[in-house]
Design a protein around this motif. Structure first.
Motif, PDB file in Angstrom:
ATOM      1  N   HIS A  35       0.695  -1.074  -0.155  1.00  0.00           N
ATOM      2  CA  HIS A  35      -0.030  -0.020  -0.043  1.00  0.00           C
ATOM      3  C   HIS A  35       0.840   1.223   0.037  1.00  0.00           C
ATOM      4  N   MET A  36       2.091   0.932   0.208  1.00  0.00           N
ATOM      5  CA  MET A  36       3.023   2.197  -0.004  1.00  0.00           C
ATOM      6  C   MET A  36       2.932   3.106  -1.255  1.00  0.00           C
ATOM      7  N   TRP A  37       2.387   2.189  -2.263  1.00  0.00           N
ATOM      8  CA  TRP A  37       2.722   2.565  -3.764  1.00  0.00           C
ATOM      9  C   TRP A  37       1.444   3.334  -4.336  1.00  0.00           C
ATOM     10  N   GLY A  38       0.510   3.801  -3.224  1.00  0.00           N
ATOM     11  CA  GLY A  38      -0.415   4.293  -3.675  1.00  0.00           C
ATOM     12  C   GLY A  38      -0.467   5.456  -4.816  1.00  0.00           C
ATOM     13  N   GLY A  39       0.532   6.493  -4.508  1.00  0.00           N
ATOM     14  CA  GLY A  39       0.719   7.446  -5.586  1.00  0.00           C
ATOM     15  C   GLY A  39       1.136   6.821  -6.627  1.00  0.00           C
ATOM     16  N   GLN A  40       1.965   5.928  -6.865  1.00  0.00           N
ATOM     17  CA  GLN A  40       2.552   5.256  -8.099  1.00  0.00           C
ATOM     18  C   GLN A  40       1.591   4.614  -8.808  1.00  0.00           C
ATOM     19  N   ILE A  41       0.673   3.881  -8.026  1.00  0.00           N
ATOM     20  CA  ILE A  41      -0.545   3.058  -8.945  1.00  0.00           C
ATOM     21  C   ILE A  41      -1.143   4.120  -9.737  1.00  0.00           C
ATOM     22  N   VAL A  42      -1.294   5.226  -8.841  1.00  0.00           N
ATOM     23  CA  VAL A  42      -2.544   6.148  -9.607  1.00  0.00           C
ATOM     24  C   VAL A  42      -1.748   6.833 -10.726  1.00  0.00           C
ATOM     25  N   GLY A  43      -0.702   7.113 -10.676  1.00  0.00           N
ATOM     26  CA  GLY A  43       0.409   7.740 -11.789  1.00  0.00           C
ATOM     27  C   GLY A  43       0.687   6.952 -12.739  1.00  0.00           C
ATOM     28  N   LEU A  44       0.929   5.847 -12.665  1.00  0.00           N
ATOM     29  CA  LEU A  44       1.161   4.823 -13.647  1.00  0.00           C
ATOM     30  C   LEU A  44       0.451   3.838 -14.347  1.00  0.00           C
ATOM     31  N   ALA A  45      -0.957   3.645 -13.635  1.00  0.00           N
ATOM     32  CA  ALA A  45      -1.943   2.717 -14.115  1.00  0.00           C
ATOM     33  C   ALA A  45      -2.501   3.230 -15.493  1.00  0.00           C
ATOM     34  N   PRO A  46      -2.415   4.547 -15.677  1.00  0.00           N
ATOM     35  CA  PRO A  46      -3.021   4.810 -17.117  1.00  0.00           C
ATOM     36  C   PRO A  46      -2.369   4.468 -18.379  1.00  0.00           C
ATOM     37  N   HIS A  47      -1.230   4.070 -17.883  1.00  0.00           N
ATOM     38  CA  HIS A  47      -0.138   3.885 -19.035  1.00  0.00           C
ATOM     39  C   HIS A  47       0.334   2.533 -19.138  1.00  0.00           C
ATOM     40  N   PHE A  48       0.404   1.543 -17.637  1.00  0.00           N
ATOM     41  CA  PHE A  48       0.686  -0.106 -17.639  1.00  0.00           C
ATOM     42  C   PHE A  48       0.072  -0.453 -16.815  1.00  0.00           C
ATOM     43  N   GLN A  49       0.264  -1.996 -16.968  1.00  0.00           N
ATOM     44  CA  GLN A  49      -0.368  -3.032 -15.799  1.00  0.00           C
ATOM     45  C   GLN A  49       0.754  -2.980 -14.625  1.00  0.00           C
ATOM     46  N   VAL A  50       0.071  -2.178 -13.628  1.00  0.00           N
ATOM     47  CA  VAL A  50       0.760  -2.216 -12.411  1.00  0.00           C
ATOM     48  C   VAL A  50       0.397  -3.218 -11.218  1.00  0.00           C
ATOM     49  N   ILE A  51       1.580  -3.606 -11.054  1.00  0.00           N
ATOM     50  CA  ILE A  51       1.358  -4.917  -9.844  1.00  0.00           C
ATOM     51  C   ILE A  51       1.958  -4.604  -8.684  1.00  0.00           C
ATOM     52  N   ALA A  52       1.629  -4.581  -7.409  1.00  0.00           N
ATOM     53  CA  ALA A  52       2.285  -4.223  -6.366  1.00  0.00           C
ATOM     54  C   ALA A  52       1.876  -5.361  -5.342  1.00  0.00           C
ATOM     55  N   TYR A  53       2.914  -5.796  -4.661  1.00  0.00           N
ATOM     56  CA  TYR A  53       2.921  -7.128  -3.853  1.00  0.00           C
ATOM     57  C   TYR A  53       3.343  -6.900  -2.340  1.00  0.00           C
ATOM     58  N   ASP A  54       3.050  -7.611  -1.437  1.00  0.00           N
ATOM     59  CA  ASP A  54       3.748  -7.704  -0.288  1.00  0.00           C
ATOM     60  C   ASP A  54       4.916  -8.805  -0.236  1.00  0.00           C
ATOM     61  N   MET A  55       6.274  -8.376  -0.042  1.00  0.00           N
ATOM     62  CA  MET A  55       7.208  -9.289   0.057  1.00  0.00           C
ATOM     63  C   MET A  55       7.094 -10.179   1.235  1.00  0.00           C
ATOM     64  N   LEU A  56       8.050 -11.261   1.023  1.00  0.00           N
ATOM     65  CA  LEU A  56       7.969 -12.235   2.396  1.00  0.00           C
ATOM     66  C   LEU A  56       8.145 -11.762   3.523  1.00  0.00           C
ATOM     67  N   GLY A  57       7.101 -12.237   4.623  1.00  0.00           N
ATOM     68  CA  GLY A  57       7.299 -11.561   6.017  1.00  0.00           C
ATOM     69  C   GLY A  57       6.518 -10.292   6.347  1.00  0.00           C
ATOM     70  N   HIS A  58       5.891  -9.714   5.007  1.00  0.00           N
ATOM     71  CA  HIS A  58       5.282  -8.470   5.349  1.00  0.00           C
ATOM     72  C   HIS A  58       3.647  -8.551   4.680  1.00  0.00           C
ATOM     73  N   GLY A  59       2.980  -7.796   5.471  1.00  0.00           N
ATOM     74  CA  GLY A  59       1.640  -7.591   5.069  1.00  0.00           C
ATOM     75  C   GLY A  59       0.696  -8.807   4.974  1.00  0.00           C
TER      76      GLY A  59
END
Length: 277
Positions: A35-59
């Motif tokens: 969820h730290m990537w909220g600003g990037q998801i909004v800014g990049l999603a109009p141009h790309f398929q954006v995937i954000a995930y929780d790394m091991l041990g997190h979220g």
């Protein structure tokens, strides 16, 4: 506002996905989550398929194996891409995520289109290494939020903290809510693996951007320059007056940096239309 539903891979990795076009994967830093990537998801999603995930041990993702090393984190990303039927992607890693992105580039180069490392570490000085090892001991003794106040003061400008107390408080709560063992395993790697396979970095042949903030005390401009010099197709960038959490504090600035880099990477451009694919 983009509202996304958390999904899971067969191995249990928690992720968000939105947008259309060439895939861009975002890897967060230690103690944080997708969820730290909220600003990037909004800014990049109009141009790309954006995937954000929780790394091991997190979220909501599973704990790492205590002996798995960075290779286990790279394998997590490979499994995520396979689950999404994505042959290759651009990978953006922040801080600890930058170490994971580097490991992925070395372990699975066939699945990488381009590489971005933001506010990450390389070739720490003895003094820098001693400080981060001390923070690891504190985390082992007192838990994930042992040095939260100190971390937040390094991560954000005083102006941002004063103007956005709810956002800063939410990040502190994220730190405190981490699984203690998953966090510690990850933090130990963050503290010790800044030179992970440093002699092999020349083999990373994709376009790469290594960037940090001018005022980032732990992921310094010198580190970014030295890391970029190890990769044949890399350039480095330093954002003026920015501290560690520049993707959160200054999302428009970081998004523009990313979009400019993606546009320069030929594989991410649509020449016929002259716009980002």
């Amino acid at each position: 506002m983009i509202r996304l539903t958390t999904q899971y891979t067969p191995a249990g990795t928690s992720y968000l996905v939105t947008g259309q076009g060439r895939p861009v994967v975002l890897i967060h830093g230690v103690g944080l989550n997708k969820h730290m990537w909220g600003g990037q998801i909004v800014g990049l999603a109009p141009h790309f398929q954006v995937i954000a995930y929780d790394m091991l041990g997190h979220g909501d993702s599973p704990r790492p194996d205590a002996n798995g090393g960075l290779e286990a984190y790279a394998e997590q990303l490979r499994e995520l891409l396979a689950h999404l039927n994505i042959a290759s992607a651009t990978v953006v890693g922040f801080s600890m995520g930058g170490l994971v992105a580097r490991a992925f580039a070395l372990e699975y180069p066939e699945h990488l289109d381009a590489l971005v490392v933001l506010n990450s570490v390389f070739n720490r000085s003895p003094e820098q290494r001693a400080r981060v090892i001390d923070r690891t001991r504190q985390a082992a003794e007192h838990g994930p939020d042992a040095n939260a106040e100190e971390a937040l003061s390094r991560w954000f400008s005083r102006e941002y903290q004063a103007a956005n107390p709810a956002q800063v408080a939410a990040i502190r709560q994220t730190l405190a809510s981490n699984d203690p063992q998953g966090y510690l395993t990850t933090y130990e790697l963050f503290a010790t693996q800044d030179m992970y396979r440093a002699d092999d970095l020349h083999s990373i042949q994709v376009p790469a951007l290594i960037a940090t903030g001018e005022l980032d005390p732990g992921s310094t401009p010198q580190m970014a320059q030295q890391l970029a010099e190890r990769m044949p197709r890399a350039r480095h960038a330093v954002l003026p007056e920015q501290r560690h959490m520049m993707p959160v504090e200054s999302p428009r600035l970081v998004n523009q940096l990313l979009l400019d880099f993606f546009q320069q990477a030929n594989s991410l451009c649509n020449p016929a239309k002259g716009v980002l694919a």
